[in-house]
Design a protein around this motif. Structure first.
Motif, PDB file in Angstrom:
ATOM      1  N   MET A   1      -7.557   9.705   7.545  1.00  0.00           N
ATOM      2  CA  MET A   1      -6.508   8.936   6.530  1.00  0.00           C
ATOM      3  C   MET A   1      -5.128   9.145   6.665  1.00  0.00           C
ATOM      4  O   MET A   1      -4.638  10.227   6.813  1.00  0.00           O
ATOM      5  N   SER A   2      -4.709   7.917   6.668  1.00  0.00           N
ATOM      6  CA  SER A   2      -3.024   7.991   7.088  1.00  0.00           C
ATOM      7  C   SER A   2      -2.475   8.368   5.719  1.00  0.00           C
ATOM      8  O   SER A   2      -2.544   8.255   4.533  1.00  0.00           O
ATOM      9  N   PRO A   3      -1.178   8.945   5.921  1.00  0.00           N
ATOM     10  CA  PRO A   3      -0.549   9.346   4.508  1.00  0.00           C
ATOM     11  C   PRO A   3       0.103   7.873   3.731  1.00  0.00           C
ATOM     12  O   PRO A   3       0.201   7.149   4.301  1.00  0.00           O
ATOM     13  N   VAL A   4      -0.013   8.237   2.488  1.00  0.00           N
ATOM     14  CA  VAL A   4       0.602   7.172   1.696  1.00  0.00           C
ATOM     15  C   VAL A   4       1.959   7.073   1.501  1.00  0.00           C
ATOM     16  O   VAL A   4       2.453   7.908   1.141  1.00  0.00           O
ATOM     17  N   PRO A   5       2.569   5.859   1.710  1.00  0.00           N
ATOM     18  CA  PRO A   5       3.959   5.988   1.864  1.00  0.00           C
ATOM     19  C   PRO A   5       4.396   5.689   0.279  1.00  0.00           C
ATOM     20  O   PRO A   5       3.789   5.419  -0.462  1.00  0.00           O
ATOM     21  N   ASN A   6       5.765   6.156   0.090  1.00  0.00           N
ATOM     22  CA  ASN A   6       6.386   5.962  -1.152  1.00  0.00           C
ATOM     23  C   ASN A   6       7.406   4.679  -1.228  1.00  0.00           C
ATOM     24  O   ASN A   6       8.053   4.550  -0.015  1.00  0.00           O
ATOM     25  N   PRO A   7       7.761   4.029  -2.271  1.00  0.00           N
ATOM     26  CA  PRO A   7       6.746   4.096  -3.572  1.00  0.00           C
ATOM     27  C   PRO A   7       5.557   3.099  -3.359  1.00  0.00           C
ATOM     28  O   PRO A   7       5.461   2.130  -2.515  1.00  0.00           O
ATOM     29  N   VAL A   8       4.664   3.286  -4.503  1.00  0.00           N
ATOM     30  CA  VAL A   8       3.534   2.325  -4.364  1.00  0.00           C
ATOM     31  C   VAL A   8       3.683   1.509  -5.608  1.00  0.00           C
ATOM     32  O   VAL A   8       4.239   1.690  -6.621  1.00  0.00           O
ATOM     33  N   LEU A   9       3.392  -0.092  -5.354  1.00  0.00           N
ATOM     34  CA  LEU A   9       3.279  -0.901  -6.476  1.00  0.00           C
ATOM     35  C   LEU A   9       1.992  -0.701  -7.188  1.00  0.00           C
ATOM     36  O   LEU A   9       0.936  -0.637  -6.572  1.00  0.00           O
ATOM     37  N   THR A  10       2.036  -0.864  -8.521  1.00  0.00           N
ATOM     38  CA  THR A  10       0.859  -0.565  -9.160  1.00  0.00           C
ATOM     39  C   THR A  10       0.403  -1.927  -9.928  1.00  0.00           C
ATOM     40  O   THR A  10       1.214  -2.808  -9.886  1.00  0.00           O
ATOM     41  N   ALA A  11      -0.795  -2.184 -10.018  1.00  0.00           N
ATOM     42  CA  ALA A  11      -1.242  -3.464 -10.501  1.00  0.00           C
ATOM     43  C   ALA A  11      -0.563  -4.015 -11.750  1.00  0.00           C
ATOM     44  O   ALA A  11      -0.662  -5.496 -11.794  1.00  0.00           O
ATOM     45  N   VAL A  25      -6.917   4.368   1.776  1.00  0.00           N
ATOM     46  CA  VAL A  25      -6.097   3.210   1.778  1.00  0.00           C
ATOM     47  C   VAL A  25      -7.041   2.309   2.487  1.00  0.00           C
ATOM     48  O   VAL A  25      -7.574   2.272   3.766  1.00  0.00           O
ATOM     49  N   VAL A  26      -7.221   1.054   1.871  1.00  0.00           N
ATOM     50  CA  VAL A  26      -7.861  -0.376   2.306  1.00  0.00           C
ATOM     51  C   VAL A  26      -6.758  -1.134   3.144  1.00  0.00           C
ATOM     52  O   VAL A  26      -5.579  -1.645   2.450  1.00  0.00           O
ATOM     53  N   PRO A 100      -6.716  -0.872  -9.673  1.00  0.00           N
ATOM     54  CA  PRO A 100      -7.844  -0.164 -10.320  1.00  0.00           C
ATOM     55  C   PRO A 100      -8.914   0.072  -9.441  1.00  0.00           C
ATOM     56  O   PRO A 100      -9.513   1.217  -9.309  1.00  0.00           O
ATOM     57  N   HIS A 101      -9.445  -1.047  -8.740  1.00  0.00           N
ATOM     58  CA  HIS A 101     -10.390  -0.868  -7.927  1.00  0.00           C
ATOM     59  C   HIS A 101     -10.297  -0.421  -6.431  1.00  0.00           C
ATOM     60  O   HIS A 101     -11.223   0.052  -5.711  1.00  0.00           O
ATOM     61  N   ALA A 102      -9.023  -0.590  -5.817  1.00  0.00           N
ATOM     62  CA  ALA A 102      -8.698  -0.102  -4.607  1.00  0.00           C
ATOM     63  C   ALA A 102      -7.075   0.405  -4.470  1.00  0.00           C
ATOM     64  O   ALA A 102      -6.282  -0.379  -5.103  1.00  0.00           O
ATOM     65  N   LEU A 103      -6.926   1.102  -3.377  1.00  0.00           N
ATOM     66  CA  LEU A 103      -5.429   1.473  -3.006  1.00  0.00           C
ATOM     67  C   LEU A 103      -5.521   0.496  -1.643  1.00  0.00           C
ATOM     68  O   LEU A 103      -6.071   0.807  -0.783  1.00  0.00           O
ATOM     69  N   VAL A 104      -4.518  -0.470  -1.774  1.00  0.00           N
ATOM     70  CA  VAL A 104      -4.564  -1.501  -0.539  1.00  0.00           C
ATOM     71  C   VAL A 104      -3.029  -1.615   0.032  1.00  0.00           C
ATOM     72  O   VAL A 104      -2.007  -1.562  -0.627  1.00  0.00           O
TER      73      VAL A 104
END
Length: 155
Positions: A1-11, A25-26, A100-104
């Motif tokens: 799994m690759s690191p999650v960059p910041n910032p993240v946009l929420t739904a 991450v998908v 809510p259903h996935a981190l994309v």
């Protein structure tokens, strides 16, 4: 799994800092198809899918081992009947969206050339839009693109 960059946009359209140990991450290839007059293609999400009826830039999930360019070519052909040469795909920007259903992770690519006749193979609607867009609601993951396009117009 690759690191999650910041910032993240929420739904809900807000930015937040990513939390360590979050979901996988998908990766999704997204096409920003632009005509010479500056209009860009938006399609609605078909019935039966998450966020059905919301408007987005077309694309879809990468399959294991598939490049962004190959995934975009496959998805545009499967969903819209369009043919693109992966060599014509210009990677543009990336945005992580926490739905809510996935981190994309959206891999936005610009396209100025394609072939074929536009067909809505999943029963979705389409529109060639310009800013400000007339369609609503717009999927949260597409909102940054509209901001980026607006920034280019005013630069």
């Amino acid at each position: 799994m690759s690191p999650v960059p910041n910032p993240v946009l929420t739904a809900d359209g807000h930015l937040r800092r990513a939390q360590a140990g979050a979901r996988s991450v998908v990766d999704v290839a997204v096409g920003v198809l632009q005509r010479p007059d500056g209009r860009f293609l938006l399609t609605s999400r078909p019935a039966g899918k998450v966020y059905a009826g919301y408007w987005e830039f077309p694309g879809g999930k990468l399959e294991p081992g598939e490049s962004v360019e190959a995934a975009l070519a496959r998805e545009l052909h499967e969903e819209l009947g369009l043919d693109i040469d992966p060599a014509d795909v210009r990677r543009w920007r990336e945005q992580l969206v926490d739905y809510p259903h996935a981190l994309v992770r959206l891999h936005f690519c610009r396209l100025y050339r394609w072939g074929g006749t536009l067909q809505m193979r999943e029963g979705q609607a389409f529109g060639w839009e310009r800013l400000p867009v007339r369609v609503a609601p717009v999927l949260p993951g597409a909102l940054p693109v509209l901001d980026w396009l607006q920034a280019e117009r005013t630069a």
